[in-house]
Design an enzyme around this catalytic site. Sequence first.
Site, PDB file in Angstrom:
ATOM      1  N   GLU A 265       6.537  41.224  65.406  1.00 44.24           N
ATOM      2  CA  GLU A 265       5.443  41.635  64.526  1.00 44.24           C
ATOM      3  C   GLU A 265       6.114  42.130  63.262  1.00 44.24           C
ATOM      4  O   GLU A 265       6.820  43.138  63.278  1.00 44.24           O
ATOM      5  CB  GLU A 265       4.652  42.727  65.241  1.00 44.24           C
ATOM      6  CG  GLU A 265       3.274  42.914  64.686  1.00 44.24           C
ATOM      7  CD  GLU A 265       3.098  44.329  64.249  1.00 44.24           C
ATOM      8  OE1 GLU A 265       2.880  45.187  65.079  1.00 44.24           O
ATOM      9  OE2 GLU A 265       3.213  44.557  63.019  1.00 44.24           O
ATOM     10  N   CYS A 302       1.994  49.003  59.910  1.00 38.20           N
ATOM     11  CA  CYS A 302       2.001  47.545  59.683  1.00 38.20           C
ATOM     12  C   CYS A 302       0.632  47.085  59.176  1.00 38.20           C
ATOM     13  O   CYS A 302       0.518  46.026  58.569  1.00 38.20           O
ATOM     14  CB  CYS A 302       2.385  46.815  60.948  1.00 38.20           C
ATOM     15  SG  CYS A 302       1.865  47.631  62.432  1.00 38.20           S
TER      16      CYS A 302
HETATM   17  P1  NAP Z   1      14.464  46.548  60.990  1.00 33.64           P
HETATM   18  O1  NAP Z   1      15.535  46.690  59.993  1.00 33.64           O
HETATM   19  O2  NAP Z   1      13.823  45.234  61.080  1.00 33.64           O
HETATM   20  O3  NAP Z   1      15.103  46.959  62.402  1.00 33.64           O
HETATM   21  C1  NAP Z   1      14.349  46.946  63.601  1.00 33.64           C
HETATM   22  C2  NAP Z   1      15.284  46.819  64.786  1.00 33.64           C
HETATM   23  O4  NAP Z   1      15.883  45.537  64.793  1.00 33.64           O
HETATM   24  C3  NAP Z   1      16.442  47.802  64.767  1.00 33.64           C
HETATM   25  O5  NAP Z   1      16.735  48.147  66.096  1.00 33.64           O
HETATM   26  C4  NAP Z   1      17.575  47.006  64.181  1.00 33.64           C
HETATM   27  O6  NAP Z   1      18.827  47.436  64.624  1.00 33.64           O
HETATM   28  C5  NAP Z   1      17.298  45.628  64.729  1.00 33.64           C
HETATM   29  N1  NAP Z   1      17.767  44.563  63.838  1.00 33.64           N
HETATM   30  C6  NAP Z   1      17.276  44.277  62.602  1.00 33.64           C
HETATM   31  N2  NAP Z   1      17.896  43.199  62.095  1.00 33.64           N
HETATM   32  C7  NAP Z   1      18.793  42.804  63.024  1.00 33.64           C
HETATM   33  C8  NAP Z   1      19.744  41.750  63.084  1.00 33.64           C
HETATM   34  N3  NAP Z   1      19.897  40.886  62.074  1.00 33.64           N
HETATM   35  N4  NAP Z   1      20.498  41.628  64.187  1.00 33.64           N
HETATM   36  C9  NAP Z   1      20.366  42.502  65.212  1.00 33.64           C
HETATM   37  N5  NAP Z   1      19.497  43.527  65.210  1.00 33.64           N
HETATM   38  C10 NAP Z   1      18.724  43.680  64.130  1.00 33.64           C
HETATM   39  O7  NAP Z   1      13.313  47.600  60.750  1.00 33.64           O
HETATM   40  P2  NAP Z   1      13.377  49.172  60.517  1.00 33.64           P
HETATM   41  O8  NAP Z   1      14.738  49.696  60.745  1.00 33.64           O
HETATM   42  O9  NAP Z   1      12.300  49.710  61.350  1.00 33.64           O
HETATM   43  O10 NAP Z   1      12.941  49.402  59.018  1.00 33.64           O
HETATM   44  C11 NAP Z   1      13.461  48.696  57.946  1.00 33.64           C
HETATM   45  C12 NAP Z   1      12.328  48.029  57.182  1.00 33.64           C
HETATM   46  O11 NAP Z   1      11.506  47.291  58.100  1.00 33.64           O
HETATM   47  C13 NAP Z   1      11.334  48.956  56.510  1.00 33.64           C
HETATM   48  O12 NAP Z   1      11.765  49.377  55.264  1.00 33.64           O
HETATM   49  C14 NAP Z   1      10.107  48.094  56.433  1.00 33.64           C
HETATM   50  O13 NAP Z   1      10.156  47.286  55.305  1.00 33.64           O
HETATM   51  C15 NAP Z   1      10.160  47.233  57.649  1.00 33.64           C
HETATM   52  N6  NAP Z   1       9.255  47.637  58.760  1.00 33.64           N
HETATM   53  C16 NAP Z   1       8.085  46.994  58.866  1.00 33.64           C
HETATM   54  C17 NAP Z   1       7.230  47.317  59.904  1.00 33.64           C
HETATM   55  C18 NAP Z   1       5.929  46.627  60.054  1.00 33.64           C
HETATM   56  O14 NAP Z   1       5.191  46.973  60.951  1.00 33.64           O
HETATM   57  N7  NAP Z   1       5.612  45.661  59.251  1.00 33.64           N
HETATM   58  C19 NAP Z   1       7.560  48.291  60.828  1.00 33.64           C
HETATM   59  C20 NAP Z   1       8.795  48.928  60.697  1.00 33.64           C
HETATM   60  C21 NAP Z   1       9.630  48.573  59.648  1.00 33.64           C
HETATM   61  P3  NAP Z   1      19.720  48.447  63.757  1.00 33.64           P
HETATM   62  O15 NAP Z   1      18.829  49.585  63.367  1.00 33.64           O
HETATM   63  O16 NAP Z   1      20.781  48.836  64.726  1.00 33.64           O
HETATM   64  O17 NAP Z   1      20.180  47.662  62.594  1.00 33.64           O
END
Ligand code: NAP
Length: 508
Positions: A265, A302
């Site tokens: 999602e 989200c």
């Molecule tokens: P994220 O960067 O997508 O990370 C979510 C999870 O996935 C974390 O456990 C992260 O691990 C892992 N992950 C991400 N990319 C990866 C990859 N290439 N390989 C392996 N594992 C990976 O999201 P976030 O940390 O929650 O927040 C960052 C950004 O995500 C926010 O600024 C926002 O833009 C977006 N976000 C959107 C929603 C939504 O509902 N639309 C919700 C939350 C966040 P690590 O932390 O260990 O890297």
Amino acid sequence: MSQDFKPRGKHLIAGEWVGSETTFTSDPVTGPSYEFAAGGAAEIDSAVKAAEEAFAVYGASSRAERAAFLNAIADEIEARAEAITAMATRESGLPEARINGERGRTTGQLRFFAKHIEKGDYLDRRHDPADPQRQPQPKPDLKLMQFPVGPVGVFGASNFPLAFSTAGGDTASALAAGCPVVVKGHQAHPGTGELVAEAIHEAIKKTGQHPGVFSLVQSNRREAGEALVTHPLIRAVGFTGSTGGGRALFNLAASRPDPIPFYGELGSVNPVFLLPAALASRAQKIGEGWAASLTLGVGQFCTNPGVAVAIDSGDVETFMSAAQKALEQITEQPMLTAGIAEAYRKGRDRVVGLNCVRVRLTSKAEGRYVGPDLLETTGEEWLANPELHNEVFGPFGIVVRVKDEEEMRQIARGVEGQLTCTLHMDDADTALAASLMPILQRKAGRLIANGFPTGVEVSDAMMHGGPYPASTNASTTSVGSLAIRRFLRPVAFQDMPTSLLPADLKNA
Ligand code: NAP
């Protein structure tokens, strides 16, 4: 349990609290930081192998046993309510009332799935009786039902430390289906994750489940997430997070020798279409409601309604002024992580830097703190600048003033896949609304009339997903009872003796 819980800083793998050589330090908004084990491929491998072992028993357990387990998890979470609230508010910066509400939703979800599987209709049992006399070929007896897929990987979400994390909706629906779960905890709330894992651990002991049915691997390392998605024994993955991260992991899942479903999602701007008669009768009220929805949880939902589209008129100005006035009252607040605040400012500055927007309100907040930002543009400019279509995760709103009904429909056609689309309408808007409906139905999983998309009901008729990039699989949802479908697959039995049928088919 007291508020002074001090985390062990370990993973819970198959019933044992274990450490790693590598560690990371938590970064709470307030209160002390703690050291946590940072797992990698080795820890994921141990957890997934134990999950596969557990599946032999858990996958064949009765619905009543699984329901009792889900209810026991809910009870154990409630038994730790005080400590969970204290830890989650410190780690996330979200207010106590929000965390208490989210905890209630988390336990409610677990109990909801317990009830859901007890009913049994999710098994979707079908029977085509044999017809030995059929010509030219006899017809076989066919029975079908849904089976759990096997061990499931779940990524904890930063923006819901409880309801979409360790024992959140993905975990609850997978456990309800009969699938053991390995959670890769989110580094933003490892202490909360540990407390919830402890609750699940206790529920496992009390209900006599195999310890491999649940594991939590703490980590801030990409290696852990990659290992989870590519592990040969993992059969499906649930994820909530960024479009970039989700897409990278989806690609990994698809490039395995045996591709598996990745239920991500991801991003959504959740457009709100303000139709003229509704605006003429209550522009101020809609403006205030939009501002409140936009800033709920510092905009970190989200379903945050980041874009409002209206046909230009004096009523649009009334709407914008009301929204602006409401947004001006909102104090700067901390985001979930320093990285998310940084990403917010980058996204905001990227849009503000474009010539096609006018800034109505912006914030100079620094560090982990942000304030709301309000911008406006025209329909023509929005259509010509795809950079305006992307989500800026946080309290960021943009109003698109379109010149006429046709331009509003063009905007509707131009948006990417969404979790939600909303119409604010009165009776006199029905014709315009009816012309938008066929477009919006193809764009979003949930269509809303005269409301706001934040606040997602956990129920049978809920859909929380949508065409990409809202989610990586538009056919399913991560909230509501249909979410269990992600972790099931149909198996048909042809002319099978009753003695060899699963209990749920024998008794059907
Ligand atoms: P994220 O960067 O997508 O990370 C979510 C999870 O996935 C974390 O456990 C992260 O691990 C892992 N992950 C991400 N990319 C990866 C990859 N290439 N390989 C392996 N594992 C990976 O999201 P976030 O940390 O929650 O927040 C960052 C950004 O995500 C926010 O600024 C926002 O833009 C977006 N976000 C959107 C929603 C939504 O509902 N639309 C919700 C939350 C966040 P690590 O932390 O260990 O890297």
